[in-house]
Design a protein around this motif. Structure first.
Motif, PDB file in Angstrom:
ATOM      1  N   MET A 211       0.838  -1.182   0.000  1.00  9.22           N
ATOM      2  CA  MET A 211       0.000   0.000   0.000  1.00  9.22           C
ATOM      3  C   MET A 211       0.882   1.244   0.000  1.00  9.22           C
ATOM      4  SD  MET A 211      -3.142  -0.397   2.573  1.00  9.22           S
ATOM      5  CE  MET A 211      -4.678  -0.836   1.890  1.00  9.22           C
ATOM      6  N   HIS A 212       0.375   2.227  -0.627  1.00 13.90           N
ATOM      7  CA  HIS A 212       1.085   3.502  -0.653  1.00 13.90           C
ATOM      8  C   HIS A 212       0.742   4.290   0.598  1.00 13.90           C
ATOM      9  CE1 HIS A 212       1.425   2.194  -4.745  1.00 13.90           C
ATOM     10  NE2 HIS A 212       2.170   3.259  -5.082  1.00 13.90           N
ATOM     11  N   GLN A 213       1.521   5.291   0.846  1.00  7.48           N
ATOM     12  CA  GLN A 213       1.314   6.128   2.019  1.00  7.48           C
ATOM     13  C   GLN A 213      -0.053   6.799   1.968  1.00  7.48           C
ATOM     14  OE1 GLN A 213       4.275   9.118   2.595  1.00  7.48           O
ATOM     15  NE2 GLN A 213       3.517   9.698   4.606  1.00  7.48           N
ATOM     16  N   GLN A 214      -0.455   7.241   0.792  1.00  8.70           N
ATOM     17  CA  GLN A 214      -1.759   7.894   0.636  1.00  8.70           C
ATOM     18  C   GLN A 214      -2.895   6.914   0.955  1.00  8.70           C
ATOM     19  OE1 GLN A 214      -2.225   9.544  -3.246  1.00  8.70           O
ATOM     20  NE2 GLN A 214      -3.088  11.439  -2.442  1.00  8.70           N
ATOM     21  N   ASP A 215      -2.757   5.686   0.513  1.00  4.38           N
ATOM     22  CA  ASP A 215      -3.754   4.652   0.806  1.00  4.38           C
ATOM     23  C   ASP A 215      -3.815   4.389   2.308  1.00  4.38           C
ATOM     24  OD1 ASP A 215      -4.340   4.398  -1.874  1.00  4.38           O
ATOM     25  OD2 ASP A 215      -2.986   2.691  -2.182  1.00  4.38           O
ATOM     26  N   LEU A 216      -2.674   4.365   2.938  1.00  5.46           N
ATOM     27  CA  LEU A 216      -2.630   4.133   4.380  1.00  5.46           C
ATOM     28  C   LEU A 216      -3.299   5.282   5.143  1.00  5.46           C
ATOM     29  CD1 LEU A 216       0.982   2.716   4.791  1.00  5.46           C
ATOM     30  CD2 LEU A 216      -1.165   1.466   4.963  1.00  5.46           C
ATOM     31  N   ILE A 217      -3.069   6.498   4.690  1.00  6.19           N
ATOM     32  CA  ILE A 217      -3.688   7.659   5.329  1.00  6.19           C
ATOM     33  C   ILE A 217      -5.208   7.597   5.164  1.00  6.19           C
ATOM     34  CG2 ILE A 217      -3.942  10.174   5.202  1.00  6.19           C
ATOM     35  CD1 ILE A 217      -0.911  10.288   4.556  1.00  6.19           C
ATOM     36  N   LEU A 218      -5.675   7.257   3.967  1.00  2.75           N
ATOM     37  CA  LEU A 218      -7.119   7.126   3.737  1.00  2.75           C
ATOM     38  C   LEU A 218      -7.718   6.025   4.616  1.00  2.75           C
ATOM     39  CD1 LEU A 218      -7.351   7.524  -0.153  1.00  2.75           C
ATOM     40  CD2 LEU A 218      -8.170   9.126   1.586  1.00  2.75           C
ATOM     41  N   GLU A 219      -7.022   4.916   4.715  1.00  2.00           N
ATOM     42  CA  GLU A 219      -7.491   3.800   5.547  1.00  2.00           C
ATOM     43  C   GLU A 219      -7.528   4.214   7.017  1.00  2.00           C
ATOM     44  OE1 GLU A 219      -9.032   0.208   6.590  1.00  2.00           O
ATOM     45  OE2 GLU A 219      -8.815   1.042   4.583  1.00  2.00           O
ATOM     46  N   LEU A 220      -6.514   4.965   7.455  1.00  3.27           N
ATOM     47  CA  LEU A 220      -6.467   5.454   8.830  1.00  3.27           C
ATOM     48  C   LEU A 220      -7.651   6.385   9.104  1.00  3.27           C
ATOM     49  CD1 LEU A 220      -5.064   5.733  11.570  1.00  3.27           C
ATOM     50  CD2 LEU A 220      -3.693   7.575  10.571  1.00  3.27           C
ATOM     51  N   ARG A 221      -7.936   7.302   8.191  1.00  2.22           N
ATOM     52  CA  ARG A 221      -9.066   8.231   8.360  1.00  2.22           C
ATOM     53  C   ARG A 221     -10.393   7.480   8.377  1.00  2.22           C
ATOM     54  NH1 ARG A 221      -6.813  12.930   4.401  1.00  2.22           N
ATOM     55  NH2 ARG A 221      -5.342  13.818   5.899  1.00  2.22           N
ATOM     56  N   ARG A 222     -10.526   6.499   7.491  1.00  6.44           N
ATOM     57  CA  ARG A 222     -11.747   5.685   7.466  1.00  6.44           C
ATOM     58  C   ARG A 222     -11.911   4.943   8.789  1.00  6.44           C
ATOM     59  NH1 ARG A 222     -13.557   0.992   7.227  1.00  6.44           N
ATOM     60  NH2 ARG A 222     -11.547  -0.032   7.061  1.00  6.44           N
TER      61      ARG A 222
END
Length: 87
Positions: free
Chosen positions: A1-12
């Motif tokens: 996963m990319h960092q952006q994907d991880l950030i989105l997953e964290l926010r979700r």
């Protein structure tokens, strides 16, 4: 996963956590209300049961007094009948 994907997953996940906490608090409040209502209803039920038992005892007592009164009246009637009709 990319960092952006991880950030989105964290926010979700954080948003989901907020929703779950809100749901938990709502359910906790409903549970407390239901528990309180249940306790009150149990008390009402117990009081009504006691009242029913008391009324049943009063009814039985009244029936017994009527039975005794009827037996007494029947004896009086039989004695009066025997007096009128003779031997």
């Amino acid at each position: 996963m990319h960092q952006q994907d991880l950030i989105l997953e964290l926010r979700r996940s954080q948003q989901e956590n907020v929703e779950l906490k809100r749901n938990f608090e709502t359910l906790k409040g409903v549970h407390l209300q239901l528990s309180s209502a249940h306790k009150q209803l149990k008390g009402n039920f117990a009081a009504l049961q006691e009242e029913r038992v008391s009324v049943e005892k009063q009814y039985q007592s009244l029936c017994e007094s009527w039975r005794l009164e009827l037996a007494d009246k029947q004896r009086s009637f039989e004695a009066a009948k025997a007096q009128i009709l003779g031997p």
